[in-house]
Structure formats: C-alpha cells, structure tokens
Design a protein around this motif. Structure first.
Motif, PDB file in Angstrom:
ATOM      1  N   UNK A  52      11.668  46.949  32.939  1.00  0.00           N
ATOM      2  CA  UNK A  52      10.214  46.813  32.900  1.00  0.00           C
ATOM      3  C   UNK A  52       9.627  46.629  34.297  1.00  0.00           C
ATOM      4  N   UNK A  53      10.340  45.907  35.175  1.00  0.00           N
ATOM      5  CA  UNK A  53       9.850  45.734  36.543  1.00  0.00           C
ATOM      6  C   UNK A  53       9.809  47.073  37.271  1.00  0.00           C
ATOM      7  N   UNK A  54      10.899  47.846  37.145  1.00  0.00           N
ATOM      8  CA  UNK A  54      10.946  49.150  37.820  1.00  0.00           C
ATOM      9  C   UNK A  54       9.846  50.067  37.287  1.00  0.00           C
ATOM     10  N   UNK A  55       9.762  50.170  35.956  1.00  0.00           N
ATOM     11  CA  UNK A  55       8.729  51.030  35.378  1.00  0.00           C
ATOM     12  C   UNK A  55       7.333  50.507  35.639  1.00  0.00           C
ATOM     13  N   UNK A  56       7.154  49.177  35.585  1.00  0.00           N
ATOM     14  CA  UNK A  56       5.838  48.597  35.820  1.00  0.00           C
ATOM     15  C   UNK A  56       5.347  48.809  37.228  1.00  0.00           C
ATOM     16  N   UNK A  57       6.258  48.808  38.210  1.00  0.00           N
ATOM     17  CA  UNK A  57       5.866  49.053  39.590  1.00  0.00           C
ATOM     18  C   UNK A  57       5.323  50.474  39.756  1.00  0.00           C
ATOM     19  N   UNK A  58       5.869  51.423  38.996  1.00  0.00           N
ATOM     20  CA  UNK A  58       5.357  52.790  39.064  1.00  0.00           C
ATOM     21  C   UNK A  58       3.939  52.879  38.488  1.00  0.00           C
ATOM     22  N   UNK A  59       3.673  52.087  37.450  1.00  0.00           N
ATOM     23  CA  UNK A  59       2.340  52.117  36.851  1.00  0.00           C
ATOM     24  C   UNK A  59       1.333  51.357  37.702  1.00  0.00           C
ATOM     25  N   UNK A  60       1.742  50.199  38.223  1.00  0.00           N
ATOM     26  CA  UNK A  60       0.838  49.376  39.023  1.00  0.00           C
ATOM     27  C   UNK A  60       1.657  48.397  39.840  1.00  0.00           C
ATOM     28  N   UNK A  61       1.406  48.368  41.125  1.00  0.00           N
ATOM     29  CA  UNK A  61       2.127  47.425  41.976  1.00  0.00           C
ATOM     30  C   UNK A  61       1.582  46.011  41.848  1.00  0.00           C
ATOM     31  N   UNK A  62       0.433  45.844  41.179  1.00  0.00           N
ATOM     32  CA  UNK A  62      -0.172  44.524  41.042  1.00  0.00           C
ATOM     33  C   UNK A  62      -0.081  43.961  39.620  1.00  0.00           C
ATOM     34  N   UNK A  63      -0.034  44.838  38.605  1.00  0.00           N
ATOM     35  CA  UNK A  63      -0.042  44.367  37.219  1.00  0.00           C
ATOM     36  C   UNK A  63       1.277  44.624  36.503  1.00  0.00           C
ATOM     37  N   UNK A  64       2.351  44.857  37.246  1.00  0.00           N
ATOM     38  CA  UNK A  64       3.631  45.198  36.632  1.00  0.00           C
ATOM     39  C   UNK A  64       4.167  44.096  35.719  1.00  0.00           C
ATOM     40  N   UNK A  65       3.749  42.856  35.979  1.00  0.00           N
ATOM     41  CA  UNK A  65       4.320  41.730  35.225  1.00  0.00           C
ATOM     42  C   UNK A  65       3.919  41.751  33.749  1.00  0.00           C
ATOM     43  N   UNK A  66       2.880  42.546  33.383  1.00  0.00           N
ATOM     44  CA  UNK A  66       2.526  42.631  31.965  1.00  0.00           C
ATOM     45  C   UNK A  66       3.656  43.285  31.174  1.00  0.00           C
ATOM     46  N   UNK A 123       2.040  47.301  28.191  1.00  0.00           N
ATOM     47  CA  UNK A 123       2.561  46.765  26.923  1.00  0.00           C
ATOM     48  C   UNK A 123       3.508  47.760  26.267  1.00  0.00           C
ATOM     49  N   UNK A 124       3.106  49.022  26.230  1.00  0.00           N
ATOM     50  CA  UNK A 124       3.970  50.054  25.642  1.00  0.00           C
ATOM     51  C   UNK A 124       5.272  50.168  26.421  1.00  0.00           C
ATOM     52  N   UNK A 125       5.183  50.093  27.754  1.00  0.00           N
ATOM     53  CA  UNK A 125       6.383  50.173  28.580  1.00  0.00           C
ATOM     54  C   UNK A 125       7.293  48.975  28.331  1.00  0.00           C
ATOM     55  N   UNK A 126       6.719  47.773  28.297  1.00  0.00           N
ATOM     56  CA  UNK A 126       7.537  46.588  28.075  1.00  0.00           C
ATOM     57  C   UNK A 126       8.211  46.597  26.714  1.00  0.00           C
ATOM     58  N   UNK A 127       7.475  47.032  25.678  1.00  0.00           N
ATOM     59  CA  UNK A 127       8.081  47.113  24.346  1.00  0.00           C
ATOM     60  C   UNK A 127       9.210  48.130  24.336  1.00  0.00           C
ATOM     61  N   UNK A 128       8.995  49.279  25.002  1.00  0.00           N
ATOM     62  CA  UNK A 128      10.036  50.316  25.052  1.00  0.00           C
ATOM     63  C   UNK A 128      11.268  49.809  25.789  1.00  0.00           C
ATOM     64  N   UNK A 129      11.069  49.091  26.897  1.00  0.00           N
ATOM     65  CA  UNK A 129      12.208  48.557  27.644  1.00  0.00           C
ATOM     66  C   UNK A 129      12.970  47.526  26.821  1.00  0.00           C
ATOM     67  N   UNK A 130      12.241  46.701  26.085  1.00  0.00           N
ATOM     68  CA  UNK A 130      12.900  45.727  25.219  1.00  0.00           C
ATOM     69  C   UNK A 130      13.730  46.395  24.142  1.00  0.00           C
ATOM     70  N   UNK A 131      13.183  47.445  23.541  1.00  0.00           N
ATOM     71  CA  UNK A 131      13.912  48.161  22.488  1.00  0.00           C
ATOM     72  C   UNK A 131      15.141  48.843  23.063  1.00  0.00           C
ATOM     73  N   UNK A 132      14.993  49.466  24.247  1.00  0.00           N
ATOM     74  CA  UNK A 132      16.144  50.134  24.879  1.00  0.00           C
ATOM     75  C   UNK A 132      17.249  49.124  25.165  1.00  0.00           C
TER      76      UNK A 132
END
Length: 733
Positions: free
Chosen positions: A403-417, A519-528
């Motif tokens: 989620x951190x890796x994918x979140x950084x691609x989406x936003x360098x500031x809001x990746x923690x969501x 949120x969609x990314x975090x849920x997908x990472x959790x499922x993976x």
C-alpha cells in the motif's frame, strides 16, 4: 454509550484547548487523539482501564515524536511505519491491553502524518495530547462512567426489553391475518429477528457476568435465569407457530430466514381459545415490562399466579392439544420471568403467593443452593506463524508495504490512506473471505461518504465551529453504526474526513476522489496479502469453527443426558455457555459465504441451512441442560436410566459428523430409524402426558436426533439404510 463517551472526550478536549489559543491544526490533532484514547481501551475492569490509559500517554508521545522526526525522511519513515504496524498487530496476543496500546501507537502516528507534525511543534503537540488523554480520563471515569456492574445492569435491562419485544411479536403472530399477502411473512420475519436478538442479548450478558457480578455464585445464578427465560420464550414461539400452522413446524423455522410456514386461518384456533391466548400473552408481556410490581394493588401478582397455575394444569383453558401446549408454555415462561426477577431484584410481594408460586420459589431456592463454582478451561495456544496474531502481523505488514508503494504513486502526501485501509480491513477478521467482504464494505461506505463530504464541506464553508459540530456528529454516527453496518461506519468516517480537510484548509474534490482511490488500493493490497501470505481459507476456518461447535454440542448433550439418566451432576451452565460462544464464532466465520456478493448461491444456501440447523440443535441442547439442572434439587423431575440409550445414538452421530469435518474417514454410518420414543418403550406402551417433564425431554431429544441426522446430508456423511419397521413408531408431536 461508546459514542457518547467518545463525543464527550472530544468536546472536553476542544473546550480546554480552544481558550489556550490552540491552532486549528492542533485542535484537530487533539480531537483525533481524544477519540483514539477513548475507543482503543476495551478492558472491562475500571482499574485495568486506568492503567492502560496511563500507559497509553507515553506510547502516544513516543509515536507523535517519531512521526515528527521521520516526516521528512521518506525511506526511514516508511520502514518504521511497517515495523510499527507489525508490532501493533502482534501486540494483540497480549490481550486487551496489548491491543489498546498497539492501536494507540498506530493511530497517533497516523495523526502525526495527517497534521504534518514537525519537530518545532512537538512541545505544543505534547500539551495537546496530554490534554486529550486527560479529557478522555475525565469523561470515562466521571462524566460517563463505565463499570462492569453498570454495564451488566444495562444489559439486563436490554434483555428484558428484547424479551418483551419477542412476546409482542408472538402476539402479532397470533393476530396475523393469512388473507393479506405480506402480513404473515412480515410477522414471521419479525419473530425470527426478535428471537435472534434475544439470543444476542443473552450472549452479551454472558460476556460480562464474571466482572459484573459480586461473586461466581451470583454470576452462575443470573446465567441460569437468563437461559431459562430465553428457552421458555423461544419454546413458546415454536408452539404458537404449531398452533397457527396447518402442519407441524420444526424449531428450524425460527432460525432459517424465509423458511415457509403454512399458517392456517385464525378461526382454526377457535374464538374462545384465541381470546384466552391473546389475553394471557398480553399478561405475560405485562409481567416482563413491569417486573417489579407497584404497591397500589394485587393485580400483577394475581395475573402471575394465574399463569403459573398452568404449569400444574390448574385452570387450563379448553382447546386442542396444540393450544393447551401454548398455555403450558405461557406458564413456563411466567415461571422463568419470576426466576429472572428473583435473581435481579430479590424476593418481593411474597404475601400474594399462591401455592403454585410458593412451589416455584422453593424450586428456585433449591437450585440456587446447588449451584457450584465455575471452572476455568485452559485453551491450547499455537506458536510461531500458526499463532493468529503473528500471522496477521506478517500479513498486514506485507499488505502495508504494498500500500505504501502504490500509495506513493497516487499521492506523495496522502499515501497513508491506503495503509490505513489495509490496516483496518484486517481488524477483527480471521479469514480471506472476511477480509474481502470488509474491504468491499469499506469501499462502498467511502464512496457514499465522499458524496456526503462534498455536500457538508460546501455547507459549512469557513465556519470552523460549525465544522467541528458536524465532526462530532459524524464521530457519534461512527460508533453508533459500527455494530450494525461496517459500510455505514465507513460512510461517517469519510464524511468526517471531508470536514477535517475543510478545517485544515486542504479540502478539494480532488482530495476526496483521491480518498476513494487510496481506499480501493489499500483494500486490494490487504486482499492480495491475505491470499498470498500465510492465507487462511474461509472454508478452513469455518470447518474449524464447525468442529468446535460439534464438540461442544456433544459435551452438552452427553452431560445433560447423563444427568437425566441418573449420572453425577456437572456444571451444565458453563457447557451451554461454551456452546453458545462457539456457535456465535461459527456464525461470524460463515458471513463471507452468506453475503449477497458471494458468487456461489448453492454454497450460500447450504451454509445458512447448516447454521440454522446448529442453532436449532443448540436450542434443544440448552433446553435439555436446563431440565437436567433441575434433577438434583427438584421434586417433580426424576432421572430415567433409559435416556442413556438415546444419548448414545445422538453422540455417536455427532462424532461421525465431526470426523467428516476434520477430513477423517467416518468409522460407521449415521444411525437413524426408530424414533426416540419407540427406543425408550419398555413394553408397557405407557402414554406420556403432554406437557410433562418426561414428554418434554423426549421431544427435545427427538428434535436433536432429527437435527443431527439433517446435518449429515449437506456435510456428506453416509446414512444407514432405513430399516423396515415391524410396528408403528411412537412419534412425538
């Protein structure tokens, strides 16, 4: 209560911080910390809550400090975040305190990211967090105190309310008009729902008995009385269904959603019997609502005495056997309500007792004397990666890294969501299916919350305190809806975030859309992570829980039948409570299989059928246990050695099904054929009196036998070939 306590802590923290000239950013940090410090602590004892809250403050200060120090160091901050996540999840193995401290550490570190904490702001943040924790303590221990005794008292009142609600729905069943299409179906749905909610209330009481009671004997006594009331109310519902139905209704009907019931016209009950039934059900409802009579008359004791007389066949109204069974069940329910009142409020209005009431009081006193202390059961702990907390910690850490890796691609500031979503979907889940369902619900709630957040942010504009007021309402909505719907809770969380972004002057539609993507990314990472890293298949977990339920069902049946057959007395209340707990765990584990998004419809129906059958078997097992508990002290319940034969067949069938669930080769086939009544026939062909204790025991054994045999087909256990009967079987109605 959790919502009120959390909202109170937030309001008190804001009330203290605002006069100090605290910035809006720090007000947001204080409000979020007060919320975390309040909801994270779930211990039951007040002393334990105080210790955990005191330990939580240094944990929070350390988390905010590390967050501020690592805020500008991307790689080091991300690595520490993953280590923190692993530790927070792993700490769950240390019980409620470990879970609370881990949650505080994670959430406060998240707060530091949310408000962009810096080292220069640390002194002010330390003061803010200290005030937030102090506000949480004041509200928890002074404003909205929570003690085990108060909680148990509220749960007792909730149980009474649920019991009254169930009886009200039983009255509606009696009045349901079969000529209208939706009337009977709606009444049946309400009856099933209120039966399930009464059982949930009983389970909640079980979880608070040890801490909320003055001693072990008082806890066991209240547990006995709650179980008696639940069993009596459920039995009354089944008998009313039988009276209204054109054919025999199984107990399964109350536990299987949408099960068809061919209700007959009310006229088949008869006008006189229907009027009497309606009168007595309303009188029973009155006994529940007004458990403590007033001093202005003897009307309530008179009604109670009349209903209790039905147990002794005194004044029993005329009617068919099914109708008279209903009146007897009303008498048993009245006795259970009397016992519940004696356990909670003590002896009252004894001067109005009839001989039947006096006998009931004597029975209760004898049962109270015979109650023994509870024994603790040691649970086998798993080690290494097989331990659930360790496995979950590894899974969450891997998912968070993705989620951190994918979140950084989406936003360098809001990746923690994305990381927060990955963390949340693993909370209180134990299988891949549960994680998938939770991720789906969170995404749905987030999408709806974004829409609400846009509307609320536009409505409040630059009005800071109006935004804070709406934030507080959203917080209360979060806690109020959390036990009901995870999607609704996610909705309130996202709507609250939109308002917080408005307060921080960082609100925009793009930010809320990014919230959906993260949120969609975090849920997908959790499922993976759940699927690929140390996965726990839903079927594997449900099989484990099913095996546990079958084992505890066997324990209850075996011990109850042994005591009813003249064997030694055992603590059946504890065994029944363990069965209820295991069944509740099984019900939770099958939710991914029964969820509407589950693709396999046949599997969904099979899971619902199995759970409903087990709930039915558990009801009859509890009823047997309640009857067996009367044997040592009652003058009207005597042991019968013939019952051991029936118990052996039932436990043999449970063992075969449990072996099949464990993927072992069953050593034999399911025994069926002759009814329980015919098995116990001694050759004299005596007729059992309907409503007698012996008749009731045989009826519960018969239903148990049928329920266990019914489990064999969906679970693939071989059945014995039917034998040709040489004489007609004795069947129980």
């Amino acid at each position: 209560m959790a919502g009120l306590r959390t909202v109170g802590a937030i309001l008190l923290a804001l009330a203290v911080l605002a006069p100090l000239g605290t910035s809006v950013t720090h007000l947001v940090a204080g409000a979020m910390t007060a919320m975390v410090a309040t909801f994270a602590i779930q211990e039951k004892e007040v002393r334990g809550q105080a210790i955990t809250l005191a330990l939580g403050l240094p944990v929070a200060l350390a988390a905010i400090s590390l967050g501020a120090l690592l805020n500008s160091r991307v790689v080091a901050g991300d690595v520490f975040f993953i280590v923190l996540i692993f530790g927070a999840v792993y700490c769950r193995r240390f019980g409620d305190r470990g879970t609370a401290l881990g949650l505080i550490g994670f959430q406060v570190y998240f707060v530091s990211l949310f408000v962009s904490a810096s080292t220069s702001a640390l002194p002010t943040l330390y003061l803010t967090l200290t005030i937030a924790f102090a506000s949480s303590a004041v509200v928890r221990f002074a404003v909205v105190p929570e003690t085990p005794e108060r909680t148990l008292a509220r749960l007792r009142e909730a149980f009474r309310a649920r019991l009254a609600q169930l009886i009200a729905h039983q009255i509606e069943l009696l009045d349901a008009d079969t000529d209208s299409g939706e009337g009977p179906e709606k009444v049946l749905d309400d009856l099933r729902r209120s039966t399930a909610r009464l059982h949930e209330a009983a389970l909640m009481i079980q979880g608070r008995l040890d801490e909320g009671s003055r001693d072990a004997a008082a806890a066991a006594l209240l547990q006995r009385r709650v179980a008696d009331a639940e069993i009596a109310a459920e039995r009354l519902g089944v008998l009313l269904l039988n009276a209204r139905s054109a054919e025999r209704v199984e107990t399964l009907t109350l536990h299987l959603p949408s099960a068809p019931v061919p209700l007959s016209r009310r006229g088949r009950i008869g006008p006189d019997a229907g009027t009497a039934l309606r009168r007595d059900l309303r009188a029973l409802h009155l006994l529940v609502v007004r458990l403590v009579p007033d001093d202005r008359g003897t009307a309530l004791p008179y009604v109670r005495n009349r209903l209790l007389g039905y147990r002794e066949e005194q004044g029993l109204p005329q009617g068919s056997p099914a109708i008279q069974d209903c009146f007897r069940a009303i008498g048993e329910a009245a006795r259970a309500i009397l016992g519940l009142r004696l356990a909670t409020d003590g002896a009252q209005d004894e001067e109005y007792d009839s001989p039947e009431v006096m006998r009931s009081r004597e029975e209760f006193e004898a049962e109270e004397i015979s109650i023994s202390g509870e024994a603790a059961e040691a649970a086998e702990d798993q080690t290494g990666l097989r331990r659930p907390t360790t496995r979950a910690a590894v899974q969450v850490s891997v998912g968070s890294a993705l989620a951190i890796v994918g979140g950084e691609f989406l936003s360098t500031q809001r990746w923690y969501w994305a990381v927060l979503t990955c963390w949340v979907v693993f909370l209180n889940t134990a299988s891949t299916g549960e994680i998938m369902v939770k991720g789906y619900r969170r995404l749905v709630g987030t999408v709806l919350g974004v829409v609400a957040g846009v509307a609320l942010a536009g409505a409040v504009g630059n009005h800071t305190w109006a935004a804070f007021a709406l934030v507080v309402l959203c917080v209360f909505g979060m806690f109020f809806t959390a036990p009901l719907s995870y999607a609704m809770m996610s909705f309130f969380v996202t709507a609250m975030l939109g308002l917080l972004y408005t307060l921080l002057n960082t609100y925009s539609l793009d930010v809320l859309v990014l919230r959906i993507e993260e949120t969609a990314l975090g849920a997908a990472c959790g499922i993976i992570a759940a699927v690929l890293v140390l996965p726990v298949r839903t079927s594997h977990r449900t099989d484990e829980e099913l095996g546990t339920v079958l084992g505890r069902l066997r324990d209850v049946v075996s011990a109850a039948v042994s005591q009813l057959s003249g064997g030694p007395a055992v603590d059946l209340v504890d065994l029944a409570r363990d069965l209820d707990t295991a069944l509740d765990d099984l019900r939770s584990s099958t939710k991914p299989l029964t969820h509407p998004i589950a693709p396999l419809r046949a599997r969904r129906q099979t899971a619902r059928y199995i759970v409903a059958l087990l709930e039915t078997c558990a009801y009859h097992a509890r009823s047997l246990a309640a009857t067996a508990e009367l044997v040592p002290s009652s003058k009207s319940v005597a042991a019968d050695a013939r019952l051991a034969l029936a118990g052996r067949r039932i436990t043999h069938n449970i063992d075969l099904i449990a072996a099949q669930v464990r993927d072992e080769e069953p050593d034999g086939v399911i025994e069926s054929g002759s009814s329980i009544a015919s098995m116990l026939d001694s050759g004299r062909h005596e007729v059992l009196r309907t409503g007698s204790v012996a008749f009731r025991v045989l009826r519960h054994l018969q239903r148990l036998d049928e329920g266990i045999v019914g489990l064999a087909r969906p679970l693939g256990v071989p059945l014995a070939a039917p034998e040709s009967a040489s004489e007609p079987e004795r069947r129980l109605p």
